[in-house]
Enzyme design. Structure first.
Site, PDB file in Angstrom:
ATOM      1  N   GLU A 111       1.567  -5.240 -12.454  1.00  0.00           N
ATOM      2  CA  GLU A 111       0.391  -4.705 -11.881  1.00  0.00           C
ATOM      3  C   GLU A 111      -0.237  -3.718 -12.659  1.00  0.00           C
ATOM      4  OE1 GLU A 111       1.268  -3.669  -7.668  1.00  0.00           O
ATOM      5  OE2 GLU A 111       1.699  -5.819  -7.172  1.00  0.00           O
ATOM      6  N   ARG A 162       1.593   0.628 -11.577  1.00  0.00           N
ATOM      7  CA  ARG A 162       0.380   0.204 -11.932  1.00  0.00           C
ATOM      8  C   ARG A 162      -0.377   1.007 -13.204  1.00  0.00           C
ATOM      9  NH1 ARG A 162       0.504   0.289  -6.079  1.00  0.00           N
ATOM     10  NH2 ARG A 162       1.080  -1.791  -5.512  1.00  0.00           N
ATOM     11  N   ALA A 223       5.985   4.929   3.346  1.00  0.00           N
ATOM     12  CA  ALA A 223       5.752   4.814   4.887  1.00  0.00           C
ATOM     13  C   ALA A 223       6.789   3.784   5.550  1.00  0.00           C
ATOM     14  CB  ALA A 223       4.441   4.534   4.972  1.00  0.00           C
ATOM     15  N   GLU A 224       7.064   3.054   4.948  1.00  0.00           N
ATOM     16  CA  GLU A 224       7.901   1.868   5.397  1.00  0.00           C
ATOM     17  C   GLU A 224       9.414   2.466   5.982  1.00  0.00           C
ATOM     18  OE1 GLU A 224       5.073   0.696   3.520  1.00  0.00           O
ATOM     19  OE2 GLU A 224       4.599  -0.034   5.633  1.00  0.00           O
ATOM     20  N   ASN A 290      -0.618   3.800   5.891  1.00  0.00           N
ATOM     21  CA  ASN A 290      -0.458   3.688   7.226  1.00  0.00           C
ATOM     22  C   ASN A 290       0.652   4.577   7.913  1.00  0.00           C
ATOM     23  OD1 ASN A 290       1.512   1.684   5.625  1.00  0.00           O
ATOM     24  ND2 ASN A 290       2.838   2.206   7.479  1.00  0.00           N
ATOM     25  N   ASP A 333      -0.306  -1.813   9.995  1.00  0.00           N
ATOM     26  CA  ASP A 333       0.058  -1.575   8.573  1.00  0.00           C
ATOM     27  C   ASP A 333      -1.440  -1.676   7.705  1.00  0.00           C
ATOM     28  OD1 ASP A 333       1.188  -1.105   6.348  1.00  0.00           O
ATOM     29  OD2 ASP A 333       2.406  -2.998   6.067  1.00  0.00           O
ATOM     30  N   TRP A 420      -4.242  -3.068  -2.583  1.00  0.00           N
ATOM     31  CA  TRP A 420      -4.202  -2.110  -3.872  1.00  0.00           C
ATOM     32  C   TRP A 420      -4.953  -2.631  -5.130  1.00  0.00           C
ATOM     33  CZ3 TRP A 420      -2.979  -4.053  -8.632  1.00  0.00           C
ATOM     34  CH2 TRP A 420      -2.344  -5.464  -8.693  1.00  0.00           C
TER      35      TRP A 420
END
Lengths: 563, 273
Positions: A111, A162, A223-224, A290, A333, A420
Site C-alpha cells: 500500500e 503506506r 481501535a479494534e 472509530n 466502524d 485509506w
C-alpha cells in the site's frame, strides 16, 4: 523510550543491510555511528561536491508544488492533492505507456506511496521494510527492516505500510510493532528508534508519517484492540516526544461527557492515516478513527468524541483548535481516516480556505478549515443509514440501522464508501476523484469484554459480495460533491487515484488493472493488466527529463513511461 | 459413554484426551466423545452459524456436501476437520476460516460437532446410482456438456467428485430448475461472483457473441460459447453487454421422470464419495 542506534542499550537492534558499495555512503555511515544526530554533509552539497540528493529541508516540503519532478510527501503536497504537475504524459500519448521497470517485494499487501527525491525512490515493503531505489533503473540502493517477531499483533487491519516521510537527510518510518524509526537517507542506518505505543495491547503504525517544521507526526492503529488513541509529534533530530494529543478525553476534559462510565479508557479513536498541513494557517489536520468496541455502542453511550472526527491542531503544541465529527456514536466502524484535501476557493462570493473529504460513511463534506464550520455536505455513494445531514453537518440517522444480534443490512459496508486509499484533486478540472466502494453489509452486534491485546469489536459484518457489490472512480465537483462522471469497476476498489496536469486520472482495481482515464470525461484511455490486485498509492515523478507513473499491484511495484 | 463428560473440563485437556483417543484407536469416531455435552452444544451453535449455510443446519448438505454421512473422505478425524476448517479446500467452494473469524478453541468445537454428525447419518438418497449412470449416459445426454472422470465435453461444471462438493438437495434443484440459481465462487479473488453466467455481447460492428462468462474486469470480458470457443472482447469495442442473470445454459430436465431424476441424483451423489 528512545533508543539511539549508536548506544542501543536494550531492545531491538537495528539491522541495516550491507548493500553499500560507495565510499561516500560508508563515510557518512561512520559519521552517523560516531555521533547520532550528525547530519553529515552541509546543506545542499555532499563531501564530494556533487549536489546533495538527500537533503529535504522543511521549506522544500512547503513548496513541493514547485518541484513536480519529485514527490516529497505521502499525498504529494501538504494540501494532500495527490496531483502531479507533470504533463508530459497526456491524453494524446498515454496509450503508449509501458512498463519500464518493476520492483518485486516479498509476500504481502503493498500500500506504499513512494517518496521521490532527486533520482531516489524511498518505498516501504510489507510489513515495515524501507528500501531506497534508483529511480532510473529500479535497482536497490539500500534496504532496512526492523527485527520483529512473528507474534507482532495487527488487530483489525493487514500487515501493511503506506510509506515514509523525509525531512532534511532523514527518512522516517512507522513499524507494525509501533515504533517510529529515523533512517539516514543515504545509507538506511538507524539514527534513532522510539516506541510510539505498546504493540502487546494492540498499537501499530501503518501510516506514512508527516514531517512538519522540525517534527515528525504520526498516528496509531489499534481501535479494534480497544486502545485509547493519540497523535504524537517527535523531534526529528533526537526522537524525543514533543507532544501527545489523545483523541479520547479523560474525565474532566472537554468532550469527556460524551462517554459513559469508564468506556473512554478503551474508546479507540485511532489515528492511522496521514494528515494534511496548511503552512499559512499553521494548522495540522488529522482524521480520527472509530470508537471501540466497533459494533456494540451500548457500552459507550454518547457521541464518543473525538472518534470519527477531523481535528485541527497546533503543530507546535498539539493543542486542538477545532474539531468536526462526521459520525457521532458510530456503530459501523466508519473511521474518518480518509485523506483531508485542502483547497482555496470562492464560497458564496467570498474567498475561503476549505477542507474537503469523502468520508467512509458515504457523505462528502466541505468545511471551513480556519474554523471547522460545516459549509456543505451530500451523499456521494449509496447509503441507507441517514436521511441526510442537518445544518450543522450532523447526520439525521434512520432508526433501526444499528447492528443487532440478528443482523441489519446497511449501506455502506464497514469498509465504507471510502477508506485509506487516496482521492485526488485536480486544480485544472476542479474535480475530486474518489475511488468508491458501493457495497452493503449485514451488521451484527455481540457482547464483548475488553481483554488487553485481544480484538475488542463487539460484532462484525457479512458484506455483500460478487454481483451485489461494485465500485467506481467517481469524479465529484470538489465544492459541491455532485457527481460529474463515473467510471464503473467490477468490484469495490482498494486503490487510490492520482490526477495529473496531463489531464489524466490514474487508478487501479482488484481485477489487476492499472489504468488512466480522461480527467474531464472519465473515458478510459489506457490500461495495463498487472495480474495482481491493485492496492496502490499511485504517484508520478521525473527522471532524465522523462515522466514516470508508479503504481503497485500484487507483490510488485511497477514504473511506467513512454520511452 | 462419554469420556471426560465433566462440563468444566478444560479445553486443553479435552483436546489432549482426543489426541490420546486417536492414538490409541483407529476408530476416530470415538474422539468426539472427549467433549462435554456443553461443548458439543456450543460446537453445534458455531457450526450452524459458520457452516450451516452451505452444509445445512442439520448437516444434510446444500450448496456444500452433507456432513451427516458415515464417512468424510477428506476429513477422517478431528484434526483433519480442523485442518479443512482452517485451510479450506482449494478448487472447491470451501473457504478457510482464519483464527480471527473462528478462534482455535471454537474451531475444535465445530470439528467435534462435525465428527458427531456422522453418527446421525441423516443424509438419505432415494434412487439407484447404477440406473442413474444409465440416464446420465443416454437420455440425459449429460456428457455433451459435462466431464466425469475425463470423459465428456467441458462446457458446464466438471462433475467428477461432485458428490463430495454438493448436497443432494442442491443437485436436485440444479437438475429441475437450473436457472433458479447460478453457482457462485465461494473463495478466491472472485468470491461471490456468479459462475457460468450467460452473456450476450454485441460489438460496435454488430457481431453478436453468446456464451458463459469466463471472466471479466473493467476493461475486458472473456466468454465461452456453447460450442466451447473462447472469445476475448474489449469492453471499449462493445455496443452492448447483457448479463443474463436468472438464466442457465443448462436445459431443465423436464423430459425426465421423477424416478430418473432420483436415480440421477443418486449417481451424482456417488461420484467421488
Amino acid at each position: 523510550m528512545i533508543r539511539f542506534a549508536a548506544f542501543r542499550p536494550s531492545g531491538r537492534p537495528a539491522r541495516p543491510e550491507p548493500r553499500r558499495s560507495r565510499g561516500i555512503i560508508r563515510g557518512l555511515l561512520a559519521c552517523a555511528i560516531a555521533a547520532p544526530g550528525c547530519q553529515g554533509a552541509p546543506e545542499g552539497s555532499s563531501p564530494e561536491g556533487t549536489p546533495d540528493q538527500t537533503h529535504v529541508p522543511f521549506e522544500r516540503l512547503v513548496n513541493a508544488d514547485a518541484e513536480p519532478h519529485n514527490w516529497l510527501t505521502y499525498s504529494g503536497n501538504y494540501a494532500s492533492h495527490r496531483y502531479s504537475r507533470l504533463d508530459q504524459i497526456d491524453r494524446s500519448n498515454v496509450g503508449g505507456l509501458r512498463v519500464l521497470w518493476a520492483y518485486q517485494m516479498d509476500d504481502g499487501i503493498i500500500e506504499t506511496t513512494p517518496i521521490a527525491v532527486d533520482g531516489i525512490l524511498y518505498v516501504t515493503e510489507p510489513p515495515s521494510t524501507v528500501s531506497a531505489l534508483d529511480a532510473r533503473s529500479g535497482r536497490q540502493l539500500w534496504t532496512w527492516s526492523p527485527e520483529m517477531g512473528p507474534d507482532v499483533l495487527n488487530i483489525g487491519f493487514p500487515r501493511v505500510n503506506r510509506g515514509v516521510a523525509v525531512l532534511d537527510s532523514t527518512v522516517f518510518v512507522g513499524t507494525l510493532d509501533a515504533h517510529l524509526v529515523a533512517l539516514d537517507a543515504r545509507s538506511g542506518a538507524v539514527r534513532w528508534d522510539v516506541e510510539v505505543g505498546d504493540n502487546a495491547i494492540g498499537f501499530s503504525l501503518t501510516l506514512a508519517p508527516l514531517t512538519v517544521k522540525d517534527k515528525v507526526i504520526v498516528g496509531v492503529s489499534g481501535a479494534e484492540a480497544g486502545v485509547r488513541g493519540y497523535i504524537d509529534a517527535y523531534d526529528a533530530e533526537t526522537g524525543e516526544l514533543a507532544w501527545r494529543t489523545y483523541t479520547i478525553p479523560a474525565p474532566g476534559e472537554p468532550g469527556s461527557e460524551t462517554w459513559g462510565g469508564n468506556s473512554w479508557e478503551t474508546g479507540g479513536g485511532s489515528t492511522w492515516l496521514t494528515g494534511s498541513y496548511d503552512p499559512e494557517l499553521d494548522l495540522l489536520y488529522w482524521p480520527i478513527g472509530n470508537p471501540a468496541p466497533d459494533w456494540n455502542g451500548d457500552v459507550r453511550p454518547g457521541d464518543n468524541l473525538y472518534t470519527d472526527c477531523l481535528l485541527a491542531l497546533d503543530p507546535d503544541t498539539g493543542e486542538m483548535i477545532w474539531y468536526f465529527q462526521f459520525t457521532p456514536h458510530d456503530t459501523h466502524d466508519w473511521d474518518a481516516n480518509q485523506i483531508q484535501v485542502l483547497l482555496d476557493a470562492e464560497w458564496e462570493g467570498e474567498p475561503r480556505k476549505l477542507v474537503v473529504t469523502a468520508n467512509r460513511n458515504a457523505f462528502y463534506y466541505v468545511l471551513d478549515r480556519e474554523t471547522g464550520e460545516f459549509l456543505h455536505g451530500r451523499e456521494y455513494s449509496k447509503q441507507t443509514w441517514a436521511e441526510g445531514l442537518d445544518e450543522n453537518g450532523r447526520p439525521i440517522v434512520i432508526p433501526g440501522t444499528d447492528p443487532t444480534e440478528e443482523g441489519v443490512l446497511v449501506w455502506p459496508s464497514l469498509q465504507g464508501a471510502a477508506n485509506w486509499f487516496s482521492p485526488s484533486y485536480s486544480p485544472r478540472t476542479g474535480l475530486f476523484y474518489q475511488p468508491t466502494r458501493i457495497m452493503g453489509a449485514v451488521y451484527f452486534k455481540a457482547d464483548v469484554e475488553y481483554v488487553p491485546g485481544q480484538p475488542y469489536t463487539g460484532g462484525g459484518e457479512q458484506a455483500l459480495r460478487g454481483e451485489e457489490a461494485s465500485g467506481a472512480i467517481k469524479a465529484l465537483d470538489a465544492l459541491t460533491g455532485e457527481l460529474v462522471w463515473e467510471f464503473p469497476l467490477l468490484s469495490p476498489p482498494w486503490s487510490g487515484a492520482m490526477a495529473t496536469a496531463g489531464d489524466l486520472v490514474f487508478g487501479g482495481d482488484n481485477e489487476g488493472n492499472i489504468f488512466a482515464l480522461d480527467a474531464e470525461t472519465g473515458e478510459p484511455l489506457w490500461n495495463f493488466q498487472s495480474g495482481g490486485a491493485v492496492r496502490s498509492g499511485p504517484m508520478s515523478y521525473e527522471v532524465d527529463g522523462r515522466q514516470r507513473i508508479v503504481s503497485s499491484a500484487g507483490g510488485t511495484l511497477f514504473v511506467f513511461g513512454l520511452d | 459413554m462419554r469420556q471426560g463428560a465433566n462440563g468444566n473440563a478444560r479445553f486443553g485437556l479435552a483436546i489432549l484426551g482426543a489426541a490420546v483417543a486417536l492414538a490409541a484407536s483407529p476408530l476416530a469416531a470415538q474422539e468426539a466423545l472427549a467433549f462435554s455435552d456443553v461443548e458439543l452444544e456450543r460446537g453445534q451453535r458455531l457450526y450452524q452459524a459458520h457452516c450451516g449455510r452451505c452444509h445445512g443446519v442439520l448437516g444434510m448438505g446444500g450448496e456444500g456436501p452433507g456432513l451427516a454421512v458415515s464417512r468424510l473422505p477428506r476429513a477422517p478425524d478431528h484434526a483433519a476437520v480442523i485442518d479443512i476448517i482452517r485451510d479450506g479446500i482449494p478448487g472447491t467452494g470451501m473457504p478457510g476460516l482464519r483464527a480471527t473469524i473462528l478462534p482455535d478453541e471454537e474451531a475444535a468445537l465445530v470439528a467435534a460437532h462435525v465428527i458427531s454428525l456422522r453418527q446421525a447419518q441423516l443424509v438419505e438418497i432415494p434412487g439407484d446410482p447404477e440406473r442413474g449412470r444409465e440416464v446420465f449416459e443416454t437420455t440425459g445426454v449429460c456428457y455433451s456438456c459435462h466431464i466425469v472422470e475425463g470423459r465428456g465435453v467441458g462446457i458446464g461444471p466438471e462433475l467428477t467428485g461432485i458428490g463430495m462438493r454438493r448436497g443432494p438437495e442442491y443437485l436436485r434443484a440444479s437438475l429441475v430448475d437450473p436457472s433458479a440459481e447460478l453457482p457462485v465462487f465461494r473463495s478466491g479473488a472472485r468470491s461471490g461472483f456468479a459462475q457460468y453466467l450467460p452473456l450476450r455481447a454485441v460489438t460496435r460492428d454488430g457481431t453478436v457473441y453468446e456464451g458463459m462468462r469466463a471472466n471479466e474486469d473493467a476493461f475486458t470480458v472473456q466468454l465461452v460459447t456453447a460450442t466451447g470457443s473462447i472469445v476475448s472482447l474489449r469492453k471499449a469495442d462493445l455496443a452492448e453487454l447483457e448479463k443474463r442473470f436468472g438464466h442457465s445454459l443448462m436445459p431443465a430436465t423436464a423430459s425426465l421422470s421423477g424416478e430418473d431424476i432420483d436415480n440421477l441424483i443418486a449417481y451424482l451423489a456417488s461420484l467421488g464419495g
